[in-house]
Design an enzyme around this catalytic site. Sequence first.
Site, mmCIF file in Angstrom:
data_model
loop_
_atom_site.group_PDB
_atom_site.id
_atom_site.type_symbol
_atom_site.label_atom_id
_atom_site.label_comp_id
_atom_site.label_asym_id
_atom_site.label_seq_id
_atom_site.Cartn_x
_atom_site.Cartn_y
_atom_site.Cartn_z
ATOM 1 N N SER A 134 0.854 -1.179 0.000
ATOM 2 C CA SER A 134 0.000 0.000 0.000
ATOM 3 C C SER A 134 0.892 1.231 0.000
ATOM 4 O O SER A 134 2.097 1.144 0.253
ATOM 5 C CB SER A 134 -0.902 0.003 1.240
ATOM 6 N N ARG A 135 0.314 2.383 -0.300
ATOM 7 C CA ARG A 135 1.063 3.629 -0.172
ATOM 8 C C ARG A 135 1.234 4.032 1.281
ATOM 9 O O ARG A 135 1.994 4.942 1.604
ATOM 10 C CB ARG A 135 0.349 4.732 -0.950
ATOM 11 N N LYS A 195 -10.726 -4.710 -13.118
ATOM 12 C CA LYS A 195 -11.377 -4.147 -14.294
ATOM 13 C C LYS A 195 -11.808 -2.722 -14.027
ATOM 14 O O LYS A 195 -12.030 -2.376 -12.858
ATOM 15 C CB LYS A 195 -12.583 -5.010 -14.673
ATOM 16 N N HIS A 220 -4.290 1.739 -12.478
ATOM 17 C CA HIS A 220 -3.958 0.405 -12.976
ATOM 18 C C HIS A 220 -2.701 0.388 -13.841
ATOM 19 O O HIS A 220 -1.855 -0.498 -13.703
ATOM 20 C CB HIS A 220 -5.131 -0.174 -13.778
#
Length: 333
Positions: A33-34, A94, A76
């Site tokens: 994660s950031r 998606k 993405h």
Amino acid sequence: MRWGILATGGIASAFASDLRELKDDAELVAVGSRSTAAARAFADRFDVPRAYGSWTALADDEDVDVVYIATPHSAHRVAAGLCLRAGRAVLCEKPLTVNAVEARELAELARGHGRFLMEAMWMYCSPVIRRLTSLVADGAIGEIRAVHADFGLAGPFEPSHRLRDPAQAGGAVLDLGVYPVSFAHLLLGEPDEVQAWGHLTPEGVDDATGMVLGYDSGAMAVLSCSLAADTARTAVVTGTTGRIEFPRGFFYPEQFVLHREGVDPEVFGPPAAPAGGRLQGLHGLQYEAMEVMRCLRAGETESPLVPVEGSLAVMRTLDTVRDRIGVRYPGEA
């Protein structure tokens, strides 16, 4: 097969839960994660051995075989690209990216590095949807003439919500419309003509869009998506000799009904479905994980169930829809 998950939101949690269904085949070994705190909290919740406070650290973990990209779609291209360059196989949520140009870049990157890439179109991996395509291929309803599908949420969503934020590629089309569009592509392929109408928010993203996909064969798909109304979320596939109807939640179906002239309606569900169960899993995401692992063990760099070229075709259709309704995101031409 050793998995990593990049991002820690709701879909990441659902995927981690369903991966537990595959404990004999899959192991979740790392999360990135950031935020170190977010990664640590996720790791504690799902008993993940390693938690990284950066995407790069996860991508560089050589003990990870495949990374599931669970960020919003606006990230993405960056997230998946980072993992592909680092040598990881990638299952990316998606839509694959924000637009077809970005999607093509990812596809070329994966092929250039000889790495596996698959869009996480879980609908295509559902046993019920696979049963649908088998019946259609066998001529159960003749030649398909029409596909109808919708997906809408009631909202309302605040202007600050990611679904209304152009910087995060907000709007109904990319977040929800990808399902009915992908459903139509699965059955009819890429359309020869696309028409669309959309209602835009003050921020400039769509909160309701209707689409008609036309095919030279004479078939059509009539689709819609909304962030302002809780639609039926159903689908109907009509052929020359019958039709197939899906109840609410067509993109994650428990069953469908085959109607043919002179024959009693036939109900089809998943093979060996447990009484009262939903596809033997918590969310149904385990089926896409199973397909990824099958491909990797077979040495395949893409899935025949969710081929990269199919994902690119869907992105082209979504691009055309956005062009028709006038939705542009920052940085797009």
